[in-house]
Design an enzyme around this catalytic site. Structure first.
Site, PDB file in Angstrom:
ATOM      1  N   SER A 197      36.567 -36.491 -72.269  1.00 52.24           N
ATOM      2  CA  SER A 197      36.014 -37.367 -71.241  1.00 52.24           C
ATOM      3  C   SER A 197      35.015 -38.369 -71.811  1.00 52.24           C
ATOM      4  O   SER A 197      34.490 -39.205 -71.070  1.00 52.24           O
ATOM      5  CB  SER A 197      35.322 -36.521 -70.167  1.00 52.24           C
ATOM      6  OG  SER A 197      34.149 -35.910 -70.668  1.00 52.24           O
TER       7      SER A 197
ATOM      8  N   THR B 191      32.172 -37.229 -68.190  1.00 53.01           N
ATOM      9  CA  THR B 191      31.166 -38.170 -68.665  1.00 53.01           C
ATOM     10  C   THR B 191      30.024 -37.302 -69.148  1.00 53.01           C
ATOM     11  O   THR B 191      29.936 -36.146 -68.768  1.00 53.01           O
ATOM     12  CB  THR B 191      30.649 -39.018 -67.466  1.00 53.01           C
ATOM     13  OG1 THR B 191      31.695 -39.836 -66.977  1.00 53.01           O
ATOM     14  CG2 THR B 191      29.467 -39.880 -67.825  1.00 53.01           C
TER      15      THR B 191
ATOM     16  N   THR C 173      30.918 -42.447 -71.458  1.00 50.36           N
ATOM     17  CA  THR C 173      32.168 -41.911 -70.895  1.00 50.36           C
ATOM     18  C   THR C 173      33.390 -42.661 -71.399  1.00 50.36           C
ATOM     19  O   THR C 173      33.277 -43.810 -71.839  1.00 50.36           O
ATOM     20  CB  THR C 173      32.127 -42.048 -69.354  1.00 50.36           C
ATOM     21  OG1 THR C 173      33.232 -41.352 -68.783  1.00 50.36           O
ATOM     22  CG2 THR C 173      32.197 -43.494 -68.911  1.00 50.36           C
TER      23      THR C 173
ATOM     24  N   ARG D  77      39.284 -51.556 -66.175  1.00 47.74           N
ATOM     25  CA  ARG D  77      38.500 -50.896 -65.114  1.00 47.74           C
ATOM     26  C   ARG D  77      37.158 -50.438 -65.677  1.00 47.74           C
ATOM     27  O   ARG D  77      37.080 -49.840 -66.747  1.00 47.74           O
ATOM     28  CB  ARG D  77      39.271 -49.690 -64.577  1.00 47.74           C
ATOM     29  CG  ARG D  77      38.529 -48.862 -63.508  1.00 47.74           C
ATOM     30  CD  ARG D  77      37.789 -47.687 -64.114  1.00 47.74           C
ATOM     31  NE  ARG D  77      37.249 -46.792 -63.087  1.00 47.74           N
ATOM     32  CZ  ARG D  77      36.414 -45.782 -63.344  1.00 47.74           C
ATOM     33  NH1 ARG D  77      36.023 -45.541 -64.580  1.00 47.74           N
ATOM     34  NH2 ARG D  77      35.979 -45.029 -62.389  1.00 47.74           N
TER      35      ARG D  77
ATOM     36  N   THR E 192      27.783 -38.381 -62.857  1.00 48.94           N
ATOM     37  CA  THR E 192      29.159 -38.201 -63.314  1.00 48.94           C
ATOM     38  C   THR E 192      30.014 -38.049 -62.056  1.00 48.94           C
ATOM     39  O   THR E 192      29.490 -37.787 -60.982  1.00 48.94           O
ATOM     40  CB  THR E 192      29.324 -36.951 -64.212  1.00 48.94           C
ATOM     41  OG1 THR E 192      28.951 -35.782 -63.449  1.00 48.94           O
ATOM     42  CG2 THR E 192      28.471 -37.020 -65.455  1.00 48.94           C
ATOM     43  N   GLY E 193      31.314 -38.191 -62.214  1.00 48.04           N
ATOM     44  CA  GLY E 193      32.203 -38.042 -61.062  1.00 48.04           C
ATOM     45  C   GLY E 193      32.820 -39.371 -60.681  1.00 48.04           C
ATOM     46  O   GLY E 193      32.855 -40.299 -61.493  1.00 48.04           O
TER      47      GLY E 193
END
Ligand code: ASP
Length: 359
Positions: free
Chosen positions: A87, A207, A225, A235, A258-259
């Site tokens: 990640s 991340t 990340t 992106r 994160t997420g």
């Protein structure tokens, strides 16, 4: 529309270790670094769940008197270099063309500076490039080709960041295309049967965010990340966007995330968390408030479950000027890492908005 959350839905982890004492609104006038040390002030480092080694390394450096920014960047470099963490950095999962694109940001509390890079290819330590943007440019954010050329100018070595494991994972996704990509047909607020991959939304993300308070009472943070796996090339997630994936105010504290970056980009939660702490919330309460805000702001049906709750997760991590720390996520089930001066770091429980049902 304002969704009022029922008290019983508003679950909080009973074992959360974040210190919940209210700070009061006087953080900006708190003691000088020197007097805090005299008061027995202790440094702290927190990070996401993949930060066991990073937090231990950062704390070791802080104990030696190193500045918080140097410490957290050295800490997360361990994760960026690790091919087994797919990640972040080397071995990160690639975009939909099979190319790894990295995002990172840093903020340095004592000088009020920030630096970031986005969509950076071929350089495995984007956090170090972000730190150089802070130190050696009059800019804050460099992207894509410009970021790569800047890194090259500073002697960074280019390398293929795709490991065999990440390439195979990408190929498997490619071979099953159409259910798990980010291209959406025309849709409206009520659409649900589109974009299967982001409907489940818990799709190969990860991340590291790491924030620290050093011996001088100074605060810094970093977020790095490879972003969302299989993303549309170019992106950019929340991680390199100051105010979203990271924010530091040396008078108050630091927060990072994160997420699901898209949700955080629409809520700029890290700067909100710092402001909630300035208003007197504990780090944990401030993180939880940011989760509530995202839940309220999620309007699209494809991003909600049958009960109207977000069907994705976002995690927030925060520390304040007093060395208090806490973290919260929309959904239960994960842990974060913390070090308050020990040789080994430890896991701590998130506070959370909703309890994830088993099964
Ligand atoms: N927040 C990151 C992004 O959206 C991904 C993650 O943390 O899972 O790029």
């Amino acid at each position: 529309m304002h969704i009022t959350m029922k008290r019983r839905d508003f679950l909080k982890s009973a074992t959360a270790v974040g210190i919940t004492a209210t700070i009061g609104s006087s953080l900006a006038e708190s003691a000088t670094p020197q007097s805090r040390i005299q008061q027995g002030f202790k440094p702290v480092v927190i990070a996401s769940s993949n930060g066991m080694k990073a937090t231990a390394k950062a704390m070791e450096m802080i104990q030696q008197g190193v500045d918080a920014l140097d410490a957290v960047v050295s800490g997360v470099n361990i994760v960026e270099d690790d091919p087994n963490d797919n990640s972040v950095g080397y071995g990160g999962l690639p975009n939909e063309d099979g190319v790894v694109e990295l995002d990172a940001s840093v903020m340095h509390g004592p000088t009020g500076r920030g630096g970031a890079v986005a969509s950076l290819r071929n350089i495995k330590n984007p956090s170090r490039v972000a730190k150089l943007v802070l130190e050696r440019t009059d800019h804050v954010l460099l992207v894509g080709e410009g970021a790569l050329r800047f890194a090259r100018a500073h002697g960074f070595k280019e390398e293929d960041l795709l490991t065999e494991e990440s390439r195979k994972a990408w190929l498997k996704w490619k071979e099953n295309l159409s259910k798990e990509d980010d291209w959406l047909p025309a849709n409206d607020i009520d659409s649900i049967d589109i974009g299967e991959g982001i409907k489940s939304a818990i799709r190969n993300t990860g991340t590291i965010n790491c924030n620290a308070l050093d011996l001088k009472g100074n605060i810094s943070g970093v977020t790095t990340t490879s972003g969302l796996a299989w993303k549309i090339p170019g992106r950019v997630g929340d991680s390199p966007i100051l105010g979203a994936g990271l924010y530091v105010d040396n008078e108050v504290g630091a927060a990072g995330s994160t997420g699901r970056g898209e949700a955080n980009l629409l809520s700029c939660s890290s700067v909100m968390i710092v402001e909630y702490m300035r208003q007197g919330k504990s780090p944990e309460q401030a993180c939880l408030q940011a989760c509530e805000r995202i839940a309220r702001q999620t309007k699209m049906k494809r991003l909600k479950d049958a009960n109207g709750r977000p069907n994705f997760n976002v995690n927030f991590y925060a520390i304040n000027k007093r060395g208090e720390y806490g973290a919260a996520s929309i959904w239960s089930g994960s842990k974060y890492t913390v070090n308050t001066g020990e040789k080994e770091s430890r896991y701590a429980e998130f506070a959370y908005l909703y309890k994830r049902e088993r099964g």
